[in-house]
Design a protein around this motif. Structure first.
Motif, short mmCIF file in Angstrom:
data_model
loop_
_atom_site.label_atom_id
_atom_site.label_comp_id
_atom_site.label_asym_id
_atom_site.label_seq_id
_atom_site.Cartn_x
_atom_site.Cartn_y
_atom_site.Cartn_z
N VAL A 13 -53.50 -30.44 -43.26
CA VAL A 13 -53.99 -29.14 -42.80
C VAL A 13 -53.39 -28.82 -41.43
N ASP A 14 -53.27 -27.55 -41.15
CA ASP A 14 -52.77 -27.07 -39.86
C ASP A 14 -51.32 -27.45 -39.58
N HIS A 15 -50.55 -27.77 -40.60
CA HIS A 15 -49.13 -28.09 -40.44
C HIS A 15 -48.37 -27.49 -41.62
N LEU A 16 -47.23 -26.92 -41.33
CA LEU A 16 -46.37 -26.38 -42.38
C LEU A 16 -45.23 -27.33 -42.64
N PRO A 17 -44.75 -27.42 -43.88
CA PRO A 17 -43.61 -28.29 -44.14
C PRO A 17 -42.34 -27.74 -43.47
N LEU A 18 -41.44 -28.64 -43.13
CA LEU A 18 -40.18 -28.26 -42.52
C LEU A 18 -39.31 -27.56 -43.56
N LYS A 19 -38.76 -26.42 -43.20
CA LYS A 19 -37.85 -25.71 -44.10
C LYS A 19 -36.44 -26.24 -43.88
N LEU A 20 -35.80 -26.65 -44.95
CA LEU A 20 -34.43 -27.15 -44.88
C LEU A 20 -33.45 -26.06 -45.22
N HIS A 21 -32.33 -26.06 -44.53
CA HIS A 21 -31.23 -25.13 -44.81
C HIS A 21 -30.46 -25.71 -45.98
N THR A 22 -30.62 -25.13 -47.17
CA THR A 22 -30.01 -25.71 -48.38
C THR A 22 -28.87 -24.90 -48.95
N ASN A 23 -28.59 -23.73 -48.41
CA ASN A 23 -27.47 -22.96 -48.93
C ASN A 23 -26.76 -22.26 -47.78
N GLY A 24 -25.52 -21.96 -48.00
CA GLY A 24 -24.75 -21.29 -46.96
C GLY A 24 -24.20 -22.29 -45.95
N ASP A 25 -23.48 -21.79 -45.00
CA ASP A 25 -22.84 -22.63 -44.00
C ASP A 25 -23.52 -22.48 -42.64
N VAL A 26 -23.39 -23.49 -41.83
CA VAL A 26 -23.82 -23.41 -40.44
C VAL A 26 -22.75 -22.64 -39.68
N SER A 27 -23.16 -21.79 -38.79
CA SER A 27 -22.21 -20.96 -38.04
C SER A 27 -22.12 -21.42 -36.59
N ILE A 28 -20.97 -21.19 -35.99
CA ILE A 28 -20.82 -21.45 -34.56
C ILE A 28 -21.83 -20.58 -33.83
N GLY A 29 -22.53 -21.18 -32.86
CA GLY A 29 -23.55 -20.47 -32.11
C GLY A 29 -24.96 -20.68 -32.63
N THR A 30 -25.11 -21.36 -33.79
CA THR A 30 -26.44 -21.64 -34.34
C THR A 30 -27.16 -22.65 -33.44
N PHE A 31 -28.41 -22.38 -33.11
CA PHE A 31 -29.22 -23.31 -32.33
C PHE A 31 -29.68 -24.45 -33.22
N VAL A 32 -29.59 -25.69 -32.74
CA VAL A 32 -30.00 -26.86 -33.51
C VAL A 32 -30.81 -27.80 -32.63
N TYR A 33 -31.60 -28.67 -33.28
CA TYR A 33 -32.33 -29.70 -32.56
C TYR A 33 -32.40 -30.94 -33.44
N VAL A 34 -32.81 -32.05 -32.85
CA VAL A 34 -32.86 -33.31 -33.58
C VAL A 34 -34.12 -34.08 -33.18
N LEU A 35 -34.69 -34.78 -34.15
CA LEU A 35 -35.83 -35.68 -33.93
C LEU A 35 -35.40 -37.05 -34.41
N GLY A 36 -35.79 -38.10 -33.71
CA GLY A 36 -35.44 -39.42 -34.18
C GLY A 36 -35.98 -40.53 -33.30
N HIS A 37 -35.71 -41.74 -33.74
CA HIS A 37 -36.11 -42.95 -33.02
C HIS A 37 -34.85 -43.78 -32.77
N PRO A 38 -34.00 -43.38 -31.83
CA PRO A 38 -32.74 -44.09 -31.62
C PRO A 38 -32.96 -45.53 -31.17
N SER A 39 -32.34 -46.45 -31.87
CA SER A 39 -32.42 -47.89 -31.54
C SER A 39 -33.86 -48.38 -31.45
#
Length: 76
Positions: A13-39
């Motif tokens: 509850v109170d959370h929406l699923p992450l929408k994935l970009h599944t069609n088309g191309d990424v364009s120059i200038g598109t804002f992006v971010y990353v989540l992870g647990h490096p090392s």
């Protein structure tokens, strides 16, 4: 691309699923971010990055603040 199927034992509850970009191309200038647990470090969230180059085989270059050759973390 890696995928995981997760079964939860209660309604989400109170959370929406992450929408994935599944069609088309990424364009120059598109804002992006990353989540992870490096090392194995605690969760890292890096945002404010922009796509600066796109290759013909589907890869892109950005100024994300990540470790070199990190492949397991999704980019959004």
């Amino acid at each position: 691309m890696d995928f995981a199927l997760v079964k939860v034992d209660r309604p989400i509850v109170d959370h929406l699923p992450l929408k994935l970009h599944t069609n088309g191309d990424v364009s120059i200038g598109t804002f992006v971010y990353v989540l992870g647990h490096p090392s194995g470090l605690p969760l890292k969230f890096a945002d404010g990055a922009v796509v600066s180059d796109v290759t013909t085989n589907g890869y892109f270059v950005s100024n994300l603040d990540t470790f070199l050759a990190v492949t397991q973390d999704p980019r959004y």
